[in-house]
Scaffold this active site. Sequence first.
Site, PDB file in Angstrom:
ATOM      1  N   GLU A   9       0.782  -1.319   0.031  1.00  0.00           N
ATOM      2  CA  GLU A   9      -0.203  -0.262   0.235  1.00  0.00           C
ATOM      3  C   GLU A   9       0.645   1.017  -0.036  1.00  0.00           C
ATOM      4  O   GLU A   9       0.794   1.874   0.748  1.00  0.00           O
ATOM      5  CB  GLU A   9      -1.450  -0.223   0.811  1.00  0.00           C
ATOM      6  CG  GLU A   9      -1.580  -1.074   1.109  1.00  0.00           C
ATOM      7  CD  GLU A   9      -3.170  -1.520   1.779  1.00  0.00           C
ATOM      8  OE1 GLU A   9      -2.990  -0.200   3.423  1.00  0.00           O
ATOM      9  OE2 GLU A   9      -3.703  -2.234   2.012  1.00  0.00           O
ATOM     10  N   GLU A  47      -5.650  -7.561  -1.925  1.00  0.00           N
ATOM     11  CA  GLU A  47      -6.593  -7.337  -0.395  1.00  0.00           C
ATOM     12  C   GLU A  47      -7.921  -6.713  -0.391  1.00  0.00           C
ATOM     13  O   GLU A  47      -7.758  -5.567  -1.383  1.00  0.00           O
ATOM     14  CB  GLU A  47      -5.808  -6.280   0.578  1.00  0.00           C
ATOM     15  CG  GLU A  47      -4.310  -6.980   1.608  1.00  0.00           C
ATOM     16  CD  GLU A  47      -4.109  -5.867   2.193  1.00  0.00           C
ATOM     17  OE1 GLU A  47      -5.363  -4.738   3.055  1.00  0.00           O
ATOM     18  OE2 GLU A  47      -2.854  -6.202   3.300  1.00  0.00           O
TER      19      GLU A  47
END
Length: 397
Positions: free
Chosen positions: A194, A317
């Site tokens: 991320e 995710e």
Amino acid sequence: MKKKGLKKTFFVIASLVMGFTLYGYTPVSADAASVKGYYHTQGNKIVDESGKEAAFNGLNWFGLETPNYTLHGLWSRSMDDMLDQVKKEGYNLIRLPYSNQLFDSSSRPDSIDYHKNPDLVGLNPIQIMDKLIEKAGQRGIQIILDRHRPGSGGQSELWYTSQYPESRWISDWKMLADRYKNNPTVIGADLHNEPHGQASWGTGNASTDWRLAAQRAGNAILSVNPNWLILVEGVDHNVQGNNSQYWWGGNLTGVANYPVVLDVPNRVVYSPHDYGPGVSSQPWFNDPAFPSNLPAIWDQTWGYISKQNIAPVLVGEFGGRNVDLSCPEGKWQNALVHYIGANNLYFTYWSLNPNSGDTGGLLLDDWTTWNRPKQDMLGRIMKPVVSVAQQAEAAAE
């Protein structure tokens, strides 16, 4: 944009002693029962050495990236028991988060019930990683390693910090690539979890351009182990020519003009993260057309990569507590599952663990009971898994 805040709320003991000496190690070879063969990309597909498309059903199992320096849940159950359940439910791929701090000599595993896990007694954190990989391979479950964070205390915007510089990020990746290069249970590297904030794409700024950093790390890994897939997440905004905001790691609009190019071809897999209103409010959840507006957003932000046959997309995710179609989060989750299935994308669901604060897990809070509503939803996109024994029988016929 306000992202999801502290999405992964852990119940851990925060012991943050830093060090820089790596544990000594001996490269780990594949067990005879491990899944054989590596993968490469072919257009938007991930295929094996014979050209057959991979059939992955994936989930995340976190903990090694936290101050526990071990997989969460081992305080309640044995690693064998948990892996048996993962396999029984049809999963054959685990995205395995870790932190660079895991490899520091001062890091010690914590919160393991050694009565249930006697074979983990005396092991350091990387040896616990070894053990998980060994046991997963024996069950035909493959592993993607995920550099989730530099230090165990929390996420970082960029792939480096003052305490864990880029050189350490790359050297640890090379160490892992060498450690598991003879073990096809480990099939890939998710380079950094991320990227967001300062992280950019296509700007040419060496200190912030995540695309350039991904190329440096990817090439370093492939120089040691050319067989791994290299998973590259997006940023959240700060894309050259397009500053549209999205989830951390989810904005891959820059790939259209600035793709990741590695020295070894057919290794790049793009891996966006996507979340729902249970994690954080976003403008598209308030659109009167919601959830019908979502496919066009996904097409524009990361889905086009697969649709245009640029590269495979693995949604690394996504997850949430509610799958009921009567609530916004359930509408979002079901819409994304449909999109993944309709476009033949790959996925690793967040998460096996129930202790992810705003998403929950596939396990309920007792760490034993499987969440049937979530499994029923994911069952619509799960693929038939052929075991190693079945593969051997088919080859012998």
